[in-house]
Design an enzyme around this catalytic site. Structure first.
Site, PDB file in Angstrom:
ATOM      1  CB  SER A   1      -0.606   0.113   1.306  1.00 54.79           C
ATOM      2  OG  SER A   1      -2.310  -1.029   0.915  1.00 54.79           O
TER       3      SER A   1
ATOM      4  CE  LYS B   1      -3.680   0.399  -1.132  1.00 50.18           C
ATOM      5  NZ  LYS B   1      -4.565   0.144  -0.050  1.00 50.18           N
TER       6      LYS B   1
ATOM      7  CE1 TYR C   1      -4.248  -1.240  -5.238  1.00 51.61           C
ATOM      8  CE2 TYR C   1      -4.076  -3.302  -4.794  1.00 51.61           C
ATOM      9  CZ  TYR C   1      -4.406  -2.659  -4.298  1.00 51.61           C
ATOM     10  OH  TYR C   1      -4.439  -2.685  -2.608  1.00 51.61           O
TER      11      TYR C   1
ATOM     12  CE1 TYR D   1      -4.220   2.111   4.132  1.00 54.04           C
ATOM     13  CE2 TYR D   1      -2.989   0.579   6.130  1.00 54.04           C
ATOM     14  CZ  TYR D   1      -3.557   0.580   5.051  1.00 54.04           C
ATOM     15  OH  TYR D   1      -2.644   0.415   3.765  1.00 54.04           O
TER      16      TYR D   1
ATOM     17  CB  VAL E   1       0.209  -5.952   4.241  1.00 50.65           C
ATOM     18  CG1 VAL E   1      -1.165  -4.990   4.481  1.00 50.65           C
ATOM     19  CG2 VAL E   1      -0.144  -5.901   2.754  1.00 50.65           C
TER      20      VAL E   1
END
Ligand code: GLN
Length: 613
Positions: free
Chosen positions: A75, A78, A199, A251, A269
């Site tokens: 992530s 992103k 992705y 998050y 992660v």
């Protein structure tokens, strides 16, 4: 005294590195959390691996522990792909497709906002949309386009972990579900499987803690990679990326994070955490064990410790604009180094308040320029203001905008603004010109002394004085020969020979033996140090090279600024004359002492201006 050897220098360790070492030791003892295994291949990570890296904005990279062990970015891709989408498709297109509100949900939540758009680009729905947007723009080249952009952030080409990619691709149904949800809401226009391939691949890009630190430092540096110097993305894309990292980077832990740590961050992660403190640093950490939110346990500990120990919370800041002016004076206190004739001296003394010089230091920010503008307003208005920017380290857009507005204000009162210390080839100059477009009262000279001299000349002209490059008829005006009778001066003149010099010609060279002294009869010369610092500009009626009476070697260069003539008197002939006429000799030496004392007073004033509190 003992001399320090190279080995002793090497023993000196920056305290920041010591701190990171200590952090590493402390948090290595922390073994809580679990390695992510919903992507089966990630479960193979060694839970003991622990690396920390911190990149500074001057391009230094500190590394501790396993800072070179590769792991998948997940992530943490992103924010970079969001920035890339903004710059590639334009802000409007991207901002229409993806929101910027925190969701308060876990990263993989299958939920859209009230408009059926992703909440923000930091959760999977938003990130998958970003990958879709890049695919829209770049088709099958989308992934390579992303990989190369991330490489520019890291400052090296980045590879892909094919095993992790395959592993996620075969198990990533939850992300596919998000993809179809986006597609049925027309957020995704591309084929879902193709977008997810992009992705999943971007998530499998391999990085190290060191790479992450450099990537974060690029975010902290308005998009300019501090190691390679490359401007990777626009400042707009970077500031908006940091915004969503601030509100949603961690998050459903984002609020707590920004409250406690106060540094925009993003986790993955794979075990990485990236933290970017604007204008300060980029941090990368790697340790695979995660907490229940999916954030690396040790990584969180490191960020919290760094923020707490150095008080780095981004909202806990202050600044004192009053340090931005290092010297503020007029030509009465510190005139240019040009020798002036009596009538020029008189005009300048009467109008010494006409030229104000403000020497600035540090960054030119909104607060600094505002403070400077109030200092200007607090005293009688000069006709010329010189802003010396040679010690200005950086300028912010706000600072330059306000400065240009100050120029406008001064123009309205017919005050001429002169800039010194900024090169026309520099980015700062470009920025100033852009903001000060259309201003006619702006002049610039790179050297402060030249700027002061120019302003003084204007004052002399305005008050009826002429600066003619007059010729002296004899040596009677020479301060070095003051108090001598006409016949004594004539005898001295007879010792020498008249010389002519072309413009630009070097008359005296530093380091040469001092064998003569000169009386300038016409034209202009300047005295400068070998490194180019101009010590004085001399016009007809003054002497140069007269230090030969005291020093065996020349201490400075003398160059003709225009064609010039001077009477050169050999030192040995001069010395013989002095021996024969001890009274005249003593008078000349006293005159010399007087001239040196005057120069010392000027030099002391300058030192005083720069060191006064
Ligand atoms: N590839 C991972 C996923 O989509 C990334 C998630 C993460 O790092 N938080 O599930």
């Amino acid at each position: 005294m003992n001399h320090l050897r190279a080995k002793d220098w090497a023993a000196l360790k920056p305290p920041l590195l010591r701190f990171l070492d200590a952090c590493h030791a402390d948090f290595a003892a922390e073994t809580g959390g679990n390695v992510a295994d919903y992507i089966p291949e990630l479960g193979k990570a060694d839970p003991d691996h622990f690396g920390i890296s911190l990149a500074t904005l001057d391009g230094h990279v500190y590394e501790v522990g396993d800072s070179r062990i590769p792991f998948t970015i997940q992530s943490m891709s992103k924010p970079f792909v969001f920035a890339l989408a903004l710059d590639t498709l334009g802000a409007a297109r991207v901002e229409n497709a993806i929101g910027v509100e925190p969701s308060g949900d876990p990263f993989n939540s299958i939920r859209l906002n009230a408009d059926n758009h992703p909440f923000n680009p930091m959760v999977n729905a938003g990130a998958i949309t970003c990958s879709g947007l890049i695919r829209e723009a770049k088709g099958d080249g989308a992934f390579e386009y992303i990989r190369s952009a991330l490489g520019r952030f890291a400052g090296r080409e980045l590879g892909v972990d094919e095993a992790v990619f395959t592993s996620e691709s075969t198990t990533g149904d939850r992300n596919r579900a998000i993809g179809y949800l986006l597609r049925t809401n027309s957020v995704l226009k591309e084929d879902v499987s193709k977008v997810l391939e992009v992705y999943f691949r971007q998530c499998a890009i391999l990085v190290t803690a060191r790479d992450i630190a450099v990537m974060a430092a690029t975010l902290a540096n308005r998009g300019k990679n501090p190691v390679t110097g490359e401007q990777v993305m626009t400042p707009y894309a970077i500031s908006r990326t940091l915004s969503v990292m601030t509100s949603s980077g961690m998050y459903d832990y984002a609020g707590e994070w920004i409250y406690r740590v106060g540094i925009p961050a993003k986790s993955g992660v794979g075990g990485g955490i990236l933290a970017a403190l604007p204008a300060r640093l980029g941090l990368g950490s790697y340790s695979p064990k995660l907490d229940s939110h999916g954030n690396s346990v040790r990584g969180i500990g490191v960020c919290e410790a760094l923020s707490a120990h150095y008080d780095l919370h981004m909202l806990n800041r202050s600044d004192d604009a009053r340090n931005s002016i290092i010297a503020d004076y007029n030509i009465g206190k510190s005139p240019s180094r040009r020798s002036r004739r009596p009538h020029e001296r008189h005009i300048l003394a009467t109008h010494h308040q006409a030229v104000r010089i403000i020497e600035l230091v540090g960054p030119l920010t909104f607060s600094n320029v505002d403070y400077i503008s109030r200092q200007l307003a607090a005293k009688p208005r000069p006709q010329f203001v010189i802003f010396d920017l040679r010690r200005v380290a950086a300028m912010t857009r706000a600072g330059v905008r306000l400065l240009a507005e100050e120029f406008q204000e001064l123009a309205a009162f017919n005050v001429t603004v002169i800039l010194s210390g900024v090169r026309r080839s520099s980015a700062d100059w470009k920025l100033i010109k852009e903001q000060a477009k259309g201003l006619t009262n702006l002049r610039d000279f790179y050297l402060l002394d030249t700027a002061i001299e120019w302003a003084e000349d204007q004052v002399v002209y305005r008050h009826g004085g002429a600066i003619d490059f007059h010729e002296t008829t004899g040596l009677s005006e020479q301060p070095l020969l003051a108090g001598l009778s006409a016949s004594e001066i004539e005898e001295i003149a007879a010792l020498g020979a008249m010389r002519s010099y072309r413009s630009g010609e070097r008359i005296v060279a530093a380091g040469d033996p001092s064998t003569s002294l000169f009386f300038l009869v016409s034209g202009v010369v300047h005295v400068s140090l070998p490194d180019g610092v101009r010590l004085a500009t001399l016009t007809a009626g003054t002497a140069f090279g007269e230090m030969a009476l005291l020093e065996t070697y020349r201490t400075a260069d003398v160059l003709a600024d225009m064609s010039a003539t001077a009477l050169e008197i050999p030192l040995d002939a001069f010395e013989r004359y002095r021996e024969k006429h001890p009274r005249v000799g003593e008078r000349i030496m006293r005159n010399l002492a007087q001239l040196l004392a005057e120069r010392l007073i000027v030099a002391n004033t300058k030192v005083d201006l720069l060191t006064a509190p």
